[in-house]
Design an enzyme around this catalytic site. Structure first.
Site, PDB file in Angstrom:
ATOM      1  N   GLU A  91       0.739  -0.764   0.254  1.00  0.00           N
ATOM      2  CA  GLU A  91      -0.135  -0.181  -0.023  1.00  0.00           C
ATOM      3  C   GLU A  91       1.243   1.509   0.194  1.00  0.00           C
ATOM      4  O   GLU A  91       0.872   2.799   0.870  1.00  0.00           O
ATOM      5  CB  GLU A  91      -0.613   0.055   1.172  1.00  0.00           C
ATOM      6  CG  GLU A  91      -2.153  -1.289   1.129  1.00  0.00           C
ATOM      7  CD  GLU A  91      -2.859  -1.047   2.051  1.00  0.00           C
ATOM      8  OE1 GLU A  91      -2.891  -0.183   3.404  1.00  0.00           O
ATOM      9  OE2 GLU A  91      -4.090  -1.933   2.015  1.00  0.00           O
ATOM     10  N   GLU A  97      -5.885  -8.075  -1.063  1.00  0.00           N
ATOM     11  CA  GLU A  97      -6.431  -7.666   0.127  1.00  0.00           C
ATOM     12  C   GLU A  97      -8.298  -7.488  -0.168  1.00  0.00           C
ATOM     13  O   GLU A  97      -8.180  -6.872  -0.988  1.00  0.00           O
ATOM     14  CB  GLU A  97      -5.736  -6.837   0.935  1.00  0.00           C
ATOM     15  CG  GLU A  97      -4.758  -6.720   1.574  1.00  0.00           C
ATOM     16  CD  GLU A  97      -3.931  -6.047   2.776  1.00  0.00           C
ATOM     17  OE1 GLU A  97      -4.868  -5.296   3.233  1.00  0.00           O
ATOM     18  OE2 GLU A  97      -2.699  -6.094   2.535  1.00  0.00           O
TER      19      GLU A  97
END
Ligand code: P53
Length: 477
Positions: free
Chosen positions: A175, A375
């Site tokens: 991320e 995810e």
């Protein structure tokens, strides 16, 4: 059949949220080791080193370090084809600056990957999932400093060489964009090991660190491809698409501009050039971002093979300043506001399955690369019934609706999706809040927010449901 035969159904965790054993076998202190437990709506604190009177949930986590064999048996029973985890940098280079790696740390991941492969599960590996040596913060101030770039490349090269024949799918920084979302100090800390001080422009520092990480990522990818040309090395993005609140032209444009802050990172990862909208932004704000022509050449040479991303929620922007919401800094006179069509989780995360299809479409249209959903999941409080069962129908519902949208993106829209690894397949420490009781797992772990519990594992209702999904390759949800 909607999904390809070799579709990678899996599950995901990160080293610091699961392994524990924070100071065993020569491991150095990681930046994740100085974060205390927060709570629902209560921020975690970053302490000045490890203090004896503070509770750090990541120090033991779920003790995956000692229990992974038992856990892998459950993953196998579930039918996982792949398993995403990260390598704890400080197990390999405790301070980040050593000449030679810590053999015991390397051996741990050899054993872990071997055990996965023996059980027919392919490891998918993130190099830096929100952690790096604490020493790189104290000595260099983290990724604001370019001296950290070659240290990351050294770490990456070392593990690429070591696991050359065991791992195919890699990602560089988890991320990478989430440090740019708002002013959350924990996000800046975990992405870049930085503390921001009042005398500096935060945005400028975050841009510099982001550029430094993008250079480090590209240099690592270049090195990785030389070690094994068959490696598939991707980036890892948090895609939280921002919708316009209305069809008012100002709202439409605000949504485009606000999404640029997120796209900036993947634009560089994929195209190897700094986008013109970013250059203009720097110019307008008189930011002096240090990037040399040599570094720009590296960006070009180390572009990604695929896009790994997390998807949990969407957001909404309005330019109607009379509405309630949080003022947004990217677009003058705009606010992030509540989407009236969407419900939220107990932690206030908007639940929007169609948003996953929206992301798969828009990102594929932008980059034309394979996508890997690494995810997705539902953080919730689980209740154990008297007979010891956990009836997590709400989690099944969340996952089912998202998988439906993923299938539509593949079958109707033609988006190439490599795989799907739901987050926290086994309960782990929440990254954002440090809680154990914000649970994502299909495997329950007996441990509470204060650290009490036997660490015993048990199957939730979603365990059998997901096993069946995998068995039918997603046809029966
Ligand atoms: P927790 C924000 C928005 C989207 C994804 O988060 C995020 C975050 C950070 O809070 O992080 C990812 O545990 C991250 C994982 C993290 C997971 O989402 O705060 O990659 O490390 O655990 C879920 O509920």
């Amino acid at each position: 059949m909607t999904l390809p035969k070799d579709f990678l159904w899996g599950g995901a965790i990160a080293a610091h949220q699961a392994e524990g054993a924070w100071n065993e076998d020569g491991r150095g202190v990681s930046i994740a080791d100085v974060m205390t437990a927060g709570g629902n709506g209560i921020a975690r604190k970053i302490t000045d080193g490890v203090l004896s009177d503070s509770y750090y949930p990541n120090h033991e986590a779920i003790d995956f370090y000692h229990r992974y064999r038992e856990d892998i048996q459950l993953f196998k029973e579930m039918g996982l084809k792949c398993f995403r985890t990260s390598i704890s940098w400080t197990r390999i280079f405790p301070k980040g600056i050593e000449e030679t790696p810590n053999e015991k740390g390397l051996q741990f991941y050899d054993d872990l990957f071997d055990e996965l492969l023996r059980n027919g599960i392919e490891p998918v590996v993130t190099l830096s999932h929100f952690e790096m040596p604490y020493y790189l913060y104290t000595e260099y101030g983290g990724f604001r400093n370019k001296e950290v770039i070659p240290l990351f490349v050294k770490f990456a090269t070392c593990v690429f060489e070591r696991y050359r024949d065991k791992v195919t799918y890699w990602m560089t920084f988890n991320e990478i964009n989430n440090q740019a979302d708002g002013q959350n100090p924990v996000h800046v800390w975990t992405n870049s090991a930085m503390m921001l001080n009042d005398s500096e422009n935060h945005e400028e520092v975050v841009f510099q660190a982001g550029i430094n990480e993008l250079i480090a990522s590209a240099a690592a990818i270049k090195a990785g491809k030389e070690i094994n040309p068959n490696f598939k090395i991707g980036c890892m993005m948090a895609y939280v698409p921002i919708y316009p609140y209305s069809c008012k032209p100002e709202d439409m444009l605000a949504a485009v501009k606000i999404n640029e802050r997120r796209y900036f990172y993947s634009d560089v990862h994929v195209r190897g050039v700094i986008p013109s909208y970013t250059r203009k932004y720097w110019e307008r704000h008189q930011y002096k971002i240090d990037v040399t022509p040599e570094e720009e050449a590296i960006l070009k040479q180390g572009t990604v093979d695929y896009i790994g991303f997390s998807y949990y929620m969407s957001g909404t922007v309005t330019t109607n300043m009379c509405m309630e919401g949080i003022e947004n800094e990217d677009v003058k006179n705009s606010k992030i506001t509540k989407n009236p069509h969407i419900e939220s989780t107990d932690w206030g995360w908007p639940v929007d399955p169609i948003g996953l299809r929206y992301v798969l479409n828009t990102v594929y249209q932008r980059y034309n690369l394979p996508l890997f959903i690494v995810e997705n999941g539902f953080g919730a409080y689980d209740q154990i019934t008297e007979d010891g069962l956990i009836q997590d129908d709400y989690r099944i519902e969340y996952l089912r609706e998202h998988i439906k949208q993923m299938k539509l993106a593949v079958s109707e829209d033609g988006v190439p999706v490599i795989g799907y690894t739901p987050w926290g397949i086994i309960d782990i420490v929440s990254f954002g809040s440090g809680e154990m009781e914000k649970r994502y797992g299909m495997i329950y772990v007996d441990k509470d927010n204060t650290g009490k519990g036997t660490l015993k594992r048990s199957k939730k209702k979603s365990f059998d449901w997901y096993r069946h999904v995998i068995q039918t390759n997603g046809t029966e949800l």
